[in-house]
Enzyme design. Structure first.
Site, PDB file in Angstrom:
ATOM      1  N   LYS A 266      36.266  40.581  45.759  1.00 29.69           N
ATOM      2  CA  LYS A 266      36.574  40.064  44.414  1.00 29.69           C
ATOM      3  C   LYS A 266      35.718  38.836  44.118  1.00 29.69           C
ATOM      4  O   LYS A 266      35.765  37.847  44.845  1.00 29.69           O
ATOM      5  CB  LYS A 266      38.067  39.705  44.306  1.00 29.69           C
ATOM      6  CG  LYS A 266      38.454  39.002  42.992  1.00 29.69           C
ATOM      7  CD  LYS A 266      39.952  38.693  42.918  1.00 29.69           C
ATOM      8  CE  LYS A 266      40.279  37.856  41.669  1.00 29.69           C
ATOM      9  NZ  LYS A 266      41.720  37.496  41.588  1.00 29.69           N
ATOM     10  N   LYS A 278      46.362  30.206  32.425  1.00 30.45           N
ATOM     11  CA  LYS A 278      47.088  29.577  33.523  1.00 30.45           C
ATOM     12  C   LYS A 278      47.535  28.173  33.123  1.00 30.45           C
ATOM     13  O   LYS A 278      46.888  27.544  32.285  1.00 30.45           O
ATOM     14  CB  LYS A 278      46.165  29.457  34.747  1.00 30.45           C
ATOM     15  CG  LYS A 278      45.920  30.747  35.481  1.00 30.45           C
ATOM     16  CD  LYS A 278      45.095  30.503  36.728  1.00 30.45           C
ATOM     17  CE  LYS A 278      44.872  31.801  37.493  1.00 30.45           C
ATOM     18  NZ  LYS A 278      46.115  32.396  38.010  1.00 30.45           N
ATOM     19  N   GLU A 350      43.633  39.937  36.670  1.00 28.92           N
ATOM     20  CA  GLU A 350      42.298  40.465  36.406  1.00 28.92           C
ATOM     21  C   GLU A 350      41.612  41.003  37.668  1.00 28.92           C
ATOM     22  O   GLU A 350      40.727  41.831  37.580  1.00 28.92           O
ATOM     23  CB  GLU A 350      41.429  39.381  35.764  1.00 28.92           C
ATOM     24  CG  GLU A 350      40.747  38.382  36.734  1.00 28.92           C
ATOM     25  CD  GLU A 350      41.723  37.543  37.551  1.00 28.92           C
ATOM     26  OE1 GLU A 350      42.890  37.414  37.151  1.00 28.92           O
ATOM     27  OE2 GLU A 350      41.307  37.024  38.608  1.00 28.92           O
ATOM     28  N   ARG A 352      42.632  42.995  40.048  1.00 29.12           N
ATOM     29  CA  ARG A 352      42.809  44.443  40.227  1.00 29.12           C
ATOM     30  C   ARG A 352      41.975  45.223  39.221  1.00 29.12           C
ATOM     31  O   ARG A 352      41.575  46.359  39.473  1.00 29.12           O
ATOM     32  CB  ARG A 352      44.309  44.782  40.171  1.00 29.12           C
ATOM     33  CG  ARG A 352      45.007  44.286  38.945  1.00 29.12           C
ATOM     34  CD  ARG A 352      46.535  44.222  39.121  1.00 29.12           C
ATOM     35  NE  ARG A 352      46.998  42.933  39.629  1.00 29.12           N
ATOM     36  CZ  ARG A 352      48.274  42.598  39.792  1.00 29.12           C
ATOM     37  NH1 ARG A 352      49.237  43.465  39.520  1.00 29.12           N
ATOM     38  NH2 ARG A 352      48.608  41.420  40.256  1.00 29.12           N
TER      39      ARG A 352
HETATM   40  N1  BES Z   1      43.465  34.674  41.428  1.00 25.74           N
HETATM   41  C1  BES Z   1      44.838  34.801  41.104  1.00 25.74           C
HETATM   42  C2  BES Z   1      45.738  34.818  42.334  1.00 25.74           C
HETATM   43  C3  BES Z   1      45.937  33.497  43.019  1.00 25.74           C
HETATM   44  C4  BES Z   1      46.732  32.528  42.442  1.00 25.74           C
HETATM   45  C5  BES Z   1      45.385  33.270  44.247  1.00 25.74           C
HETATM   46  C6  BES Z   1      46.946  31.330  43.107  1.00 25.74           C
HETATM   47  C7  BES Z   1      45.603  32.078  44.914  1.00 25.74           C
HETATM   48  C8  BES Z   1      46.382  31.107  44.344  1.00 25.74           C
HETATM   49  C9  BES Z   1      45.090  36.112  40.352  1.00 25.74           C
HETATM   50  O1  BES Z   1      44.075  36.517  39.517  1.00 25.74           O
HETATM   51  C10 BES Z   1      46.286  35.906  39.493  1.00 25.74           C
HETATM   52  O2  BES Z   1      46.201  35.124  38.588  1.00 25.74           O
HETATM   53  N2  BES Z   1      47.363  36.594  39.795  1.00 25.74           N
HETATM   54  C11 BES Z   1      48.583  36.461  39.076  1.00 25.74           C
HETATM   55  C12 BES Z   1      49.148  37.841  38.859  1.00 25.74           C
HETATM   56  C13 BES Z   1      50.295  37.892  37.926  1.00 25.74           C
HETATM   57  C14 BES Z   1      49.830  37.577  36.522  1.00 25.74           C
HETATM   58  C15 BES Z   1      50.919  39.260  37.977  1.00 25.74           C
HETATM   59  C16 BES Z   1      49.523  35.603  39.920  1.00 25.74           C
HETATM   60  O3  BES Z   1      49.536  35.726  41.139  1.00 25.74           O
HETATM   61  O4  BES Z   1      50.230  34.774  39.320  1.00 25.74           O
HETATM   62 ZN    ZN Z   2      42.209  35.860  39.946  1.00 21.94          ZN
HETATM   63 MN    MN Z   3      44.249  35.734  37.560  1.00 26.21          MN
END
Ligand code: BES
Ligand code: ZN
Ligand code: MN
Length: 498
Positions: A266, A278, A350, A352
C-alpha cells in the site's frame, strides 16, 4: 559494514574496542571473564564499585585497561542470566554500539554471544548485523545543520568459539547486513515528509534501484494506462489529488521461469481521509501510510543485494488521498478492475480500494504466492498494539509459513480470521460490495474485502498498521516488516541453514 569472525580471546585482540557483557548479580559473559582474568580482576572491581552494571543495556566504555590489547572496552549489562535471549542480545549489542558510536573506533570486536541460541551461528551473525544497522540508522536529510561527520566504524568482528562456525556466522551477517540496508531504505521512505515522498518519488526510487541491479527491472504505469486497464477503484482514491498516481511494478528474476512471489505494498503517500476527512490530531503520521510500499521496495533491495535465486515481483499502487471538488464522494459507486462494483461509503477506507485493483492486476504474473502489505486499519492497532503484524489468509499453509518466518526473524506476526461472517458486513444495497462494514472487526472486514479479489490465488494479507512506525518521542519508521518478508523469501529459496 564489513564483518569477520575471530577465535582470539577478548583480551588478546588488538582493536579499537571490544564489547563484553555482564549479567545482573555479577555473572560474567565469556569475554568479560577472560578480560577480568587478564586485568587481574578489574571487571569484578568495577561491578563492586558500581561503575559497571548488569542492568540490560547499561554500557560503560573503559580505556587502557591493563593486560588487554584493545584500546577500549565497552562493558554492557545483559540483565538476568535466566532471561537472556535473542531479544536481550539485540538490545545489549545495540546499546554497546550506540555507546561506542561517539568514539573514533573504526574496528571493533563483539564478544557477546547468543548463549541460548548459540547452537545457531547463522543467527548470531544475522542478529548482530541487523542490530548494528538498526542502531546506526539516522534520518538527517531534512535538517539544515551541517551533517555530523559519519561514524568511522566500518569493520565488526564477531567472536566465535569454533573455527567451523565461521562460514555460517558470516552468511548470517551478510543476510543481516542486507536486511539492515533494506530496512534503512524503508525507514527513509517512511520518514520523508509527504511533500517530498510523493507517488512520483516512490516511482523514481524504484527506478533507481533497478538501475543498480542487473536482474531487476522497473515499469511505471501512469493514470491513463491504469484507466485503460479499468483500475477505477484505485483511481477513485486519487481523484481529489493534484499529485499523479503511479502503479509501480518491479520484477526481479533470479530463478529463470519459476512462478514469482508477488509482494503488493500500500502506497498512500498521505492519507487525509478524503471527503471523509480524518480528525486533525496526529494527522501528520498519515505520511506513514505508504509503509507497506516502503517495506516491499526495501525487501526488493535486500533480495537484489543478496542475488537470491528466486523470482520476486513488487506491485505498488501509489496515491495521495485528498478532499477536493473532484474528490470521490461517500456514496459513489465505481467499477473495480475485477468487474465487481464498489459502493464507497467512507473515502477514508481507501487502502482496500487501491489494493483490490493492484491484486487483480497481479493475476497476470500467475504468482506462486501473493502477499499484500498495508497500514490498512486503525482497528489492527487497537487489537494487537505496536508489536505484532496481523496476517489473514484462507491458506493455512501460507499463514503458518508466515507465522514461522515471523518467529525466526523476530519480526512477529499474529493470525486473524477472515471469511463469510465478515464479508456479510460488507453488503451494499446498491453495489456488489461496500468498502466498509461497520465498527466491529474492521481489520477482518478489510481482509475479507480483499479476499473477494484474490479467489484462486495463494494469497495472504499483512496489516502492519501497528508495527510500521513509532509515535511519540521516538517517532520514526521501524523498517518492519522487511525482516519478515526477507525471511519468507530466504526460506522459499532454500537459503536458510537447516
Ligand atoms: N491508513 C488508515 C489506517 C490507519 C489508521 C493506520 C491509523 C494506522 C493508524 C486507513 O486508511 C484508514 O483510514 N482506515 C480507517 C477505516 C475505516 C474508515 C473503516 C480506520 O481504520 O479508521
Ligand atoms: Zn490509509
Ligand atoms: Mn484512510
Amino acid at each position: 559494514m564489513e564483518y569477520f569472525t575471530s577465535t582470539s580471546k577478548a583480551s588478546r585482540r588488538a582493536t579499537d574496542c571490544v564489547i563484553i557483557g555482564v549479567y545482573e548479580r555479577g555473572k560474567l559473559g565469556v569475554g568479560a571473564a577472560d578480560i577480568d582474568a587478564a586485568s587481574k580482576g578489574e571487571i569484578r572491581r568495577l561491578i563492586k564499585s558500581g561503575d559497571v552494571s548488569g542492568t540490560l543495556g547499561k554500557t560503560t566504555v573503559l580505556r587502557n585497561v591493563a593486560g588487554v590489547r584493545a584500546s577500549r572496552i565497552a562493558v554492557v549489562g545483559l540483565g538476568k542470566a535466566s532471561e537472556f535471549g535473542a531479544k536481550q542480545f539485540r538490545r545489549a549489542l545495540g546499546a554497546a554500539v550506540a555507546a561506542i558510536s561517539a568514539t573514533k573506533s573504526k574496528q571493533i570486536l563483539n564478544c557477546l554471544t547468543l548463549e541460548t541460541r548459540a547452537a545457531d551461528p547463522y543467527y548470531l551473525g544475522r542478529a548482530s548485523a541487523e542490530s548494528v544497522a538498526d542502531t546506526l540508522y539516522r534520518f538527517t536529510q531534512m535538517k539544515s545543520a551541517r551533517k555530523p561527520a559519519g561514524m568511522p566504524l566500518n569493520k565488526i568482528g564477531l567472536a566465535i568459539a569454533k573455527r567451523g562456525d565461521a562460514d555460517r556466522v558470516i552468511r548470517g551477517a551478510e543476510h543481516g547486513d542486507a536486511i539492515g540496508r533494506g530496512m534503512s531504505l524503508a525507514k527513509d521512505l517512511g520518514n520523508l515528509p509527504p511533500n517530498v515522498c510523493t507517488p512520483s518519488y516512490l516511482a523514481r526510487t524504484a527506478q533507481k534501484l533497478a538501475k543498480s541491479h542487473a536482474k531487476l527491472t522497473t515499469k511505471i504505469l501512469n493514470e491513463a494506462e491504469m484507466k485503460r486497464l479499468g483500475m477505477l477503484s484505485l483511481l477513485s482514491v486519487t481523484a481529489g489529488a493534484t499529485e499523479a498516481a503511479k502503479l509501480i511494478v518491479m520484477q526481479y528474476k533470479g530463478a529463470g521461469r519459476d512462478a514469482p512471489v508477488v509482494l503488493v505494498g500500500k502506497g498512500v503517500t498521505f492519507d487525509t481521509g478524503g471527503i471523509s476527512l480524518k480528525p486533525g490530531a496526529a494527522m501528520d503520521e498519515m505520511k506513514y501510510d505508504m509503509c507497506g510500499a516502503a517495506s516491499v521496495i526495501g525487501t526488493m533491495a535486500t533480495v537484489a543485494a543478496l542475488k537470491l535465486p528466486i523470482n520476486v515481483n513488487v506491485v505498488v499502487p501509489a496515491v495521495v488521498n485528498m478532499p477536493d471538488a473532484n474528490a470521490t464522494l461517500p456514496g459513489d459507486i465505481i467499477k473495480s478492475m475485477s468487474g465487481l462494483t464498489i459502493e464507497i461509503l467512507n473515502t477514508d477506507a481507501e487502502g482496500r480500494l487501491i489494493l483490490c485493483d493492484a491484486l487483480t492486476y497481479s493475476r497476470r504474473f500467475k504468482p506462486a504466492a501473493i502477499i499484500d502489505v498495508a497500514t490498512l486499519t486503525g482497528a489492527c492497532v487497537v487489537a494487537l498494539g505496536k508489536y505484532y503484524t496481523a496476517v489473514m489468509s484462507h491458506s493455512d499453509e501460507l499463514a503458518e509459513s508466515i507465522l514461522g518466518a515471523g518467529m525466526a526473524a523476530e519480526d512477529r506476526v499474529w493470525r486473524m480470521p477472515i471469511g463469510d461472517e465478515y464479508a456479510q458486513q460488507l453488503k451494499s444495497n446498491f453495489a456488489d460490495v461496500a468498502n466498509v462494514g461497520g465498527r466491529y472487526g474492521d481489520t477482518c472486514t478489510a481482509g475479507s474485502f480483499l479476499a473477494k479479489f484474490t479467489e484462486g490465488m495463494n494469497w495472504a494479507h499483512l496489516d502492519i498498521a501497528g508495527v510500521a512506525w513509532h509515535s511519540g518521542a521516538k517517532k520514526g519508521s521501524t523498517g518492519r516488516p522487511v525482516p519478515l518478508l526477507t525471511q519468507i523469501l530466504l526460506s522459499r529459496c532454500g537459503k536458510l541453514p537447516r
